[in-house]
Scaffold this active site. Sequence first.
Site, PDB file in Angstrom:
ATOM      1  N   HIS A  88      -7.447  -5.721  -0.172  1.00 33.87           N
ATOM      2  CA  HIS A  88      -6.232  -4.936  -0.011  1.00 33.87           C
ATOM      3  C   HIS A  88      -5.474  -5.463   1.212  1.00 33.87           C
ATOM      4  O   HIS A  88      -5.886  -5.221   2.350  1.00 33.87           O
ATOM      5  CB  HIS A  88      -6.688  -3.490   0.209  1.00 33.87           C
ATOM      6  N   TRP A 121      -9.814   0.214  -5.601  1.00 31.10           N
ATOM      7  CA  TRP A 121      -9.310   1.532  -5.212  1.00 31.10           C
ATOM      8  C   TRP A 121      -7.870   1.727  -5.733  1.00 31.10           C
ATOM      9  O   TRP A 121      -7.467   2.813  -6.113  1.00 31.10           O
ATOM     10  CB  TRP A 121      -9.361   1.640  -3.684  1.00 31.10           C
ATOM     11  N   SER A 149       0.820  -1.201   0.000  1.00 32.21           N
ATOM     12  CA  SER A 149       0.000   0.000   0.000  1.00 32.21           C
ATOM     13  C   SER A 149       0.865   1.267   0.000  1.00 32.21           C
ATOM     14  O   SER A 149       1.728   1.414  -0.853  1.00 32.21           O
ATOM     15  CB  SER A 149      -0.945  -0.064   1.194  1.00 32.21           C
ATOM     16  N   LYS A 190       4.212   2.121  -2.385  1.00 31.55           N
ATOM     17  CA  LYS A 190       4.625   3.344  -3.108  1.00 31.55           C
ATOM     18  C   LYS A 190       6.061   3.668  -2.688  1.00 31.55           C
ATOM     19  O   LYS A 190       6.923   4.025  -3.494  1.00 31.55           O
ATOM     20  CB  LYS A 190       3.726   4.532  -2.733  1.00 31.55           C
TER      21      LYS A 190
HETATM   22  C1  GTR Z   1      -5.511   4.481   1.587  1.00 30.28           C
HETATM   23  C2  GTR Z   1      -4.903   5.307   0.486  1.00 30.28           C
HETATM   24  C3  GTR Z   1      -4.117   4.417  -0.429  1.00 30.28           C
HETATM   25  C4  GTR Z   1      -3.239   3.442   0.317  1.00 30.28           C
HETATM   26  C5  GTR Z   1      -3.807   2.978   1.639  1.00 30.28           C
HETATM   27  C6  GTR Z   1      -2.792   2.373   2.615  1.00 30.28           C
HETATM   28  O1  GTR Z   1      -6.340   5.205   2.409  1.00 30.28           O
HETATM   29  O2  GTR Z   1      -5.936   5.942  -0.194  1.00 30.28           O
HETATM   30  O3  GTR Z   1      -3.376   5.199  -1.338  1.00 30.28           O
HETATM   31  O4  GTR Z   1      -1.967   3.937   0.475  1.00 30.28           O
HETATM   32  O5  GTR Z   1      -4.428   3.970   2.326  1.00 30.28           O
HETATM   33  O6  GTR Z   1      -1.615   2.712   2.638  1.00 30.28           O
HETATM   34  O7  GTR Z   1      -3.233   1.569   3.415  1.00 30.28           O
END
Ligand code: GTR
Length: 453
Positions: A433, A382, A291, A295
């Site tokens: 996720h 997402w 997540s 990045k």
């Molecule tokens: C979310 C965000 C994502 C992702 C995620 C995370 O809220 O929109 O870009 O990075 O968090 O890191 O769990």
Amino acid sequence: MKLIKNIFACFCLTFILSVAGQAQDLQHEGISQKGWTAKKELSDTLTKRDPEFNYYEENVPAFELTDPLIMLDGTEVADPETWKLKRRPEILELFRKFVYGRAPIERPEDLSFDVFDVNREALGGKAIRKQVRVNFTGKNEGPFMDILIYLPNHVKKTVPLFLGLNFQGNQTIHSDPAIRINTSWLPNEKEGVENNRSTEKTRGVKSSRWPVEKILERGYGLATIYYGDLDPDFHDGFKNGVHPAFDKQDARPDDAWGAIGAWAWGLCRAMDYIETDLDIDQKHVAIIGHSRLGKTALWAGARDERFAMVISNNSGCGGAALSRRRFGETVERINTVFPHWFCDNFKKYNGKEDDLPVDQHMLISLIAPRLVYIASADEDLWADPHGEFLSALYANPVYRFFGKKGLEIDYIPPLGKPVQQGNTGYHIRTGKHNLTEYDWQRYMDFADKYMSK
Ligand code: GTR
């Protein structure tokens, strides 16, 4: 400037890749017919919940992408030397200036490593455990980060290693009572956290994401650091973490490093330590992140060529997903909800993705010709699974330029059918996720093939 034209609106995709001066025409047969597609019911549900975001492939706008092998002055990159000396630095600078920001320093002069724990019979004899405090300034009060390392025991050679930041403290990845409890800031909503600090109750709460024993069994080591040691993940105007220790001016320039920049910088400093550790094969270090930390892993791997392999797990917007697709999370949304993650220049592209001087396939191309693995999850719309796959695909010309094969399929593979070709790996698994054992096993399959042990 030569552009890759990419039209998704009609579910039929044609693009032209220029490889070392030779135009190569790739005809895609339609992403709706082959490989994975999002379940319509899920797109409908998500749209009902957040109608301002797009969850339908047919609503992805037409867009154009920059060819990573064409220089800003319009000339084609003719040889690997030009890539290394000119084009790679040029793209890196675009990402520094417009997306992640610029770290004011690389390795600080006073960087020091205190290996405060070594146990060669840890986890019932299966592991060597080390804990290292990395102090960035030489001052007792820090800032510092703690690296937790497990290495397979009774191995004669140095071992390849996975290195990744964790979300809740080193003691959350395993119930091993000898792991030092983290003392940095954490959000109170996290399990076992009181007054923004970790308690004993946090031990092992995130072990499902870190299958330590399975990693050791397959011959790999694991090193991890709590990301909040580098910069607590809330917007405080960059008053805590490593930013105030190194920022020179009071007024932050528009390309000053944000939180992702600081987290990635910390991974590079962990590599500085790894280079001193005689138990680790420093030529075979993979960085992994989930997540926002996916990045981060991509940005660290793009900027630091010491990492042999880079793994993006569900990294989404600002990670592996192409920003121009505007599918799921958008540049505007991420910059609004997380104003501290990127540099201020990135905010100028809120709602203006087509004007961005880069897109995320160029980030992947900075990793070339090293190993890169991108993974998605089918319920994680997402993060835009297609967009994550496509940035790997569009970085392929750079891999081919270096004589690597590149992905042999030009459409997203079906669910649970990983592709691992030509230094690039990709899979999409069922589920949400998350970072799961399935993901880890695939990363290790890929590492087995290419990161010799
Ligand atoms: C979310 C965000 C994502 C992702 C995620 C995370 O809220 O929109 O870009 O990075 O968090 O890191 O769990």
